[in-house]
Motif scaffolding. Structure first.
Motif, PDB file in Angstrom:
ATOM      1  N   MET A 274      18.939  64.208 -33.246  1.00 32.84           N
ATOM      2  CA  MET A 274      18.231  63.212 -32.443  1.00 32.84           C
ATOM      3  C   MET A 274      19.052  61.942 -32.292  1.00 32.84           C
ATOM      4  SD  MET A 274      15.275  64.351 -31.356  1.00 32.84           S
ATOM      5  CE  MET A 274      16.081  65.919 -31.029  1.00 32.84           C
ATOM      6  N   VAL A 275      19.772  61.565 -33.346  1.00 35.45           N
ATOM      7  CA  VAL A 275      20.633  60.384 -33.269  1.00 35.45           C
ATOM      8  C   VAL A 275      21.725  60.592 -32.230  1.00 35.45           C
ATOM      9  CG1 VAL A 275      22.284  58.975 -34.558  1.00 35.45           C
ATOM     10  CG2 VAL A 275      20.119  59.616 -35.610  1.00 35.45           C
ATOM     11  N   ARG A 276      22.254  61.803 -32.145  1.00 34.60           N
ATOM     12  CA  ARG A 276      23.267  62.102 -31.136  1.00 34.60           C
ATOM     13  C   ARG A 276      22.689  61.959 -29.720  1.00 34.60           C
ATOM     14  NH1 ARG A 276      25.816  61.338 -34.901  1.00 34.60           N
ATOM     15  NH2 ARG A 276      27.456  62.599 -35.891  1.00 34.60           N
ATOM     16  N   LEU A 277      21.434  62.333 -29.557  1.00 30.07           N
ATOM     17  CA  LEU A 277      20.792  62.139 -28.249  1.00 30.07           C
ATOM     18  C   LEU A 277      20.652  60.651 -27.919  1.00 30.07           C
ATOM     19  CD1 LEU A 277      17.967  64.862 -28.278  1.00 30.07           C
ATOM     20  CD2 LEU A 277      20.137  64.908 -27.037  1.00 30.07           C
ATOM     21  N   LEU A 278      20.349  59.849 -28.921  1.00 26.98           N
ATOM     22  CA  LEU A 278      20.266  58.410 -28.693  1.00 26.98           C
ATOM     23  C   LEU A 278      21.625  57.838 -28.303  1.00 26.98           C
ATOM     24  CD1 LEU A 278      17.899  57.316 -31.624  1.00 26.98           C
ATOM     25  CD2 LEU A 278      17.352  57.399 -29.185  1.00 26.98           C
ATOM     26  N   ASP A 279      22.683  58.346 -28.912  1.00 26.01           N
ATOM     27  CA  ASP A 279      24.021  57.859 -28.577  1.00 26.01           C
ATOM     28  C   ASP A 279      24.355  58.183 -27.122  1.00 26.01           C
ATOM     29  OD1 ASP A 279      26.755  56.837 -29.397  1.00 26.01           O
ATOM     30  OD2 ASP A 279      27.264  58.878 -28.734  1.00 26.01           O
ATOM     31  N   LYS A 280      23.940  59.350 -26.638  1.00 27.70           N
ATOM     32  CA  LYS A 280      24.186  59.704 -25.237  1.00 27.70           C
ATOM     33  C   LYS A 280      23.402  58.794 -24.289  1.00 27.70           C
ATOM     34  CE  LYS A 280      25.179  64.606 -26.080  1.00 27.70           C
ATOM     35  NZ  LYS A 280      24.768  66.010 -25.794  1.00 27.70           N
ATOM     36  N   ARG A 281      22.192  58.394 -24.688  1.00 23.89           N
ATOM     37  CA  ARG A 281      21.388  57.521 -23.830  1.00 23.89           C
ATOM     38  C   ARG A 281      21.953  56.102 -23.811  1.00 23.89           C
ATOM     39  NH1 ARG A 281      19.700  61.506 -21.258  1.00 23.89           N
ATOM     40  NH2 ARG A 281      19.045  59.832 -19.871  1.00 23.89           N
ATOM     41  N   LEU A 282      22.605  55.691 -24.913  1.00 21.26           N
ATOM     42  CA  LEU A 282      23.162  54.334 -24.960  1.00 21.26           C
ATOM     43  C   LEU A 282      24.369  54.205 -24.044  1.00 21.26           C
ATOM     44  CD1 LEU A 282      22.995  51.529 -26.255  1.00 21.26           C
ATOM     45  CD2 LEU A 282      24.477  52.369 -28.091  1.00 21.26           C
ATOM     46  N   GLN A 283      25.207  55.228 -24.020  1.00 21.05           N
ATOM     47  CA  GLN A 283      26.412  55.258 -23.177  1.00 21.05           C
ATOM     48  C   GLN A 283      27.268  54.016 -23.430  1.00 21.05           C
ATOM     49  OE1 GLN A 283      25.026  55.852 -19.166  1.00 21.05           O
ATOM     50  NE2 GLN A 283      24.200  57.890 -19.594  1.00 21.05           N
ATOM     51  N   GLN A 284      27.617  53.306 -22.382  1.00 24.69           N
ATOM     52  CA  GLN A 284      28.475  52.126 -22.521  1.00 24.69           C
ATOM     53  C   GLN A 284      27.685  50.820 -22.418  1.00 24.69           C
ATOM     54  OE1 GLN A 284      31.641  52.486 -23.340  1.00 24.69           O
ATOM     55  NE2 GLN A 284      31.460  54.728 -23.187  1.00 24.69           N
ATOM     56  N   GLN A 285      26.356  50.894 -22.518  1.00 24.30           N
ATOM     57  CA  GLN A 285      25.525  49.695 -22.377  1.00 24.30           C
ATOM     58  C   GLN A 285      25.445  48.953 -23.705  1.00 24.30           C
ATOM     59  OE1 GLN A 285      22.234  51.230 -19.191  1.00 24.30           O
ATOM     60  NE2 GLN A 285      21.981  51.917 -21.276  1.00 24.30           N
ATOM     61  N   GLN A 286      25.103  47.695 -23.623  1.00 27.13           N
ATOM     62  CA  GLN A 286      24.887  46.929 -24.838  1.00 27.13           C
ATOM     63  C   GLN A 286      23.556  47.276 -25.489  1.00 27.13           C
ATOM     64  OE1 GLN A 286      25.262  42.746 -23.961  1.00 27.13           O
ATOM     65  NE2 GLN A 286      27.503  42.797 -24.114  1.00 27.13           N
ATOM     66  N   TYR A 287      22.537  47.541 -24.649  1.00 26.29           N
ATOM     67  CA  TYR A 287      21.215  47.895 -25.143  1.00 26.29           C
ATOM     68  C   TYR A 287      20.734  49.114 -24.383  1.00 26.29           C
ATOM     69  CZ  TYR A 287      21.321  43.204 -27.158  1.00 26.29           C
ATOM     70  OH  TYR A 287      21.687  42.081 -27.860  1.00 26.29           O
ATOM     71  N   PHE A 288      19.664  49.728 -24.878  1.00 23.83           N
ATOM     72  CA  PHE A 288      19.130  50.927 -24.232  1.00 23.83           C
ATOM     73  C   PHE A 288      18.456  50.601 -22.908  1.00 23.83           C
ATOM     74  CE2 PHE A 288      19.494  52.413 -28.611  1.00 23.83           C
ATOM     75  CZ  PHE A 288      19.997  53.684 -28.426  1.00 23.83           C
ATOM     76  N   GLY A 289      18.113  49.344 -22.682  1.00 26.56           N
ATOM     77  CA  GLY A 289      17.523  48.938 -21.421  1.00 26.56           C
ATOM     78  C   GLY A 289      18.493  48.250 -20.499  1.00 26.56           C
ATOM     79  N   GLY A 290      19.801  48.344 -20.793  1.00 27.06           N
ATOM     80  CA  GLY A 290      20.799  47.698 -19.953  1.00 27.06           C
ATOM     81  C   GLY A 290      21.498  46.583 -20.706  1.00 27.06           C
ATOM     82  N   SER A 291      21.660  45.450 -20.034  1.00 28.27           N
ATOM     83  CA  SER A 291      22.368  44.325 -20.644  1.00 28.27           C
ATOM     84  C   SER A 291      21.467  43.458 -21.505  1.00 28.27           C
ATOM     85  CB  SER A 291      23.001  43.458 -19.543  1.00 28.27           C
ATOM     86  OG  SER A 291      21.996  42.964 -18.659  1.00 28.27           O
ATOM     87  N   GLN A 292      20.141  43.675 -21.453  1.00 28.88           N
ATOM     88  CA  GLN A 292      19.195  42.894 -22.240  1.00 28.88           C
ATOM     89  C   GLN A 292      18.362  43.821 -23.105  1.00 28.88           C
ATOM     90  OE1 GLN A 292      16.891  40.525 -19.511  1.00 28.88           O
ATOM     91  NE2 GLN A 292      18.600  39.156 -19.011  1.00 28.88           N
ATOM     92  N   MET A 293      17.862  43.263 -24.189  1.00 26.97           N
ATOM     93  CA  MET A 293      17.052  44.042 -25.124  1.00 26.97           C
ATOM     94  C   MET A 293      15.697  44.363 -24.509  1.00 26.97           C
ATOM     95  SD  MET A 293      16.452  43.209 -29.146  1.00 26.97           S
ATOM     96  CE  MET A 293      15.909  44.488 -30.280  1.00 26.97           C
ATOM     97  N   SER A 294      15.198  45.556 -24.795  1.00 29.56           N
ATOM     98  CA  SER A 294      13.918  46.010 -24.246  1.00 29.56           C
ATOM     99  C   SER A 294      13.088  46.628 -25.371  1.00 29.56           C
ATOM    100  CB  SER A 294      14.138  47.030 -23.120  1.00 29.56           C
ATOM    101  OG  SER A 294      14.735  48.208 -23.631  1.00 29.56           O
ATOM    102  N   VAL A 295      11.912  47.128 -25.002  1.00 26.49           N
ATOM    103  CA  VAL A 295      11.056  47.768 -25.999  1.00 26.49           C
ATOM    104  C   VAL A 295      11.672  49.063 -26.501  1.00 26.49           C
ATOM    105  CG1 VAL A 295       8.918  46.724 -25.166  1.00 26.49           C
ATOM    106  CG2 VAL A 295       9.738  48.851 -24.137  1.00 26.49           C
ATOM    107  N   ALA A 296      12.580  49.656 -25.720  1.00 27.26           N
ATOM    108  CA  ALA A 296      13.271  50.858 -26.189  1.00 27.26           C
ATOM    109  C   ALA A 296      14.138  50.533 -27.403  1.00 27.26           C
ATOM    110  CB  ALA A 296      14.120  51.446 -25.066  1.00 27.26           C
ATOM    111  N   ASP A 297      14.805  49.389 -27.388  1.00 29.26           N
ATOM    112  CA  ASP A 297      15.615  48.978 -28.537  1.00 29.26           C
ATOM    113  C   ASP A 297      14.733  48.699 -29.753  1.00 29.26           C
ATOM    114  OD1 ASP A 297      18.460  48.474 -27.196  1.00 29.26           O
ATOM    115  OD2 ASP A 297      16.932  47.677 -25.857  1.00 29.26           O
TER     116      ASP A 297
END
Length: 332
Positions: A274-297
């Motif tokens: 599951m952690v590997r899946l999270l790493d794929k969703r993060l990609q090259q972004q700073q946060y999971f919601g883009g450049s700003q922190m979101s509820v996903a983070d």
């Protein structure tokens, strides 16, 4: 014939005053009561004559033929009386409703509730959701599954929104443990700003299987899972964290779903997957919601704290860097 004794003694029956009396609609009784003595005797004699004629040809009891004119007058009289009584009862009911309205107005005034209609001026700022006053929510959680998302959101929204959390211990818990007590102390350290919008949360430590939230004070409709609680608070929280109108809304929901599965993994191998899946969703972004922190983070950060078996060795360099950035905001 044998004489039968009266089984019930004679006594006066007190009728209730809160019920409407029923009228006697018997034709024979009304005809005898309403007609004059002469017409009553004539009607009685005609009945006897008709009965004597019928008794010669049949053994059945004879009855008088209906007088249609008399029956019509009787129906009109009944309708006239009923209309007047119904109108009187209606006036009484309307008066009681007015008194009830005045009582509700006094209660509303005593509670300080505004009587004006809510103006939904920001209906389209939250994905079409209407802005309505929030009810206090109750969260039942087990000390072994601490909802760290509450502390993370309270710190992240420090200057935007206030989450006032009060904790209680249910009778099913003898001791909540040191981790839960430290969590309570950290919640108390975050100040409550009365000038900001606020939602009150009551956290009850309880011997329950799932973390659940009750958002309605009138009916028990729980929301299960910390991830779904994050979704709810993200919808009612500050506009900066509402993601329904964001182009990454589906991505944020997908990350929260992975967090939900991560918390239910039974083996370390499935947790790392599951952690590997999270790493794929993060990609090259700073946060999971883009450049700003979101509820996903918030969801990912809280889930990783609740999984002590996952160490830095199980995280990719991108996730390690992300966790350092998220820690500055969540402050856990």
């Amino acid at each position: 014939m044998y004489e039968l004794k009266t089984l019930l003694p004679q006594f006066d029956i007190k009728l209730p005053t809160c019920m409407y009396p029923l009228k006697n609609v018997s034709l024979a009784a009304d005809s005898l009561a309403s007609s004059s003595p002469s017409s009553a005797s004539a009607s009685t004699s005609s009945c006897k004559l008709e009965a004597s004629r019928s008794s010669k040809t049949s053994r059945n009891a004879a009855t008088c033929a209906l007088d249609l004119d008399f029956l019509g007058r009787q129906i009109q009289q009944l309708l006239k009386d009923d209309t007047a009584s119904v109108a009187a009862r209606q006036e009484k009911v309307l008066k009681q409703l007015e008194e009830l309205k005045e009582q509700l107005g006094q209660i509303r005034k005593g509670l300080g509730v505004c009587g004006k209609t809510i103006q939904h001026t920001t209906a389209f700022q939250n994905g079409g959701l209407k802005e309505v006053p929030l009810q206090d929510v109750v969260i039942n959680g087990h000390p072994n599954f601490i909802p760290y998302a509450l502390l993370a959101l309270k710190n992240a929204w420090r200057d935007l929104y206030t989450i006032d959390v009060k904790t209680f211990t249910h009778s099913t818990m003898a001791d909540i443990g040191p981790a839960a007590r430290e969590f309570e102390a950290n919640l108390a350290k975050v100040p409550v700003n009365p000038a900001l919008p606020k939602i009150s949360v009551t956290l009850i430590w309880k011997n329950c299987e799932h973390t659940e939230m009750i958002s309605s004070p009138t009916m028990y409709v729980p929301i299960y899972g910390e991830v779904n609680i994050i979704r709810y608070l993200g919808r009612v929280g500050p506009a900066e964290y509402r993601y329904e109108g964001s182009p990454l809304c589906n991505e944020i929901d997908l990350v929260l779903d992975i967090c939900y599965q991560l918390l239910r993994c039974n083996t370390h191998k499935t947790q790392v997957a599951m952690v590997r899946l999270l790493d794929k969703r993060l990609q090259q972004q700073q946060y999971f919601g883009g450049s700003q922190m979101s509820v996903a983070d918030i969801g990912v950060y809280s889930s990783l704290i609740r999984m002590p078996a996952i160490t830095d060795k199980d995280l990719t360099p991108a996730l390690v860097a992300w966790r350092k950035r998220a820690k500055l905001v969540a402050q856990i």
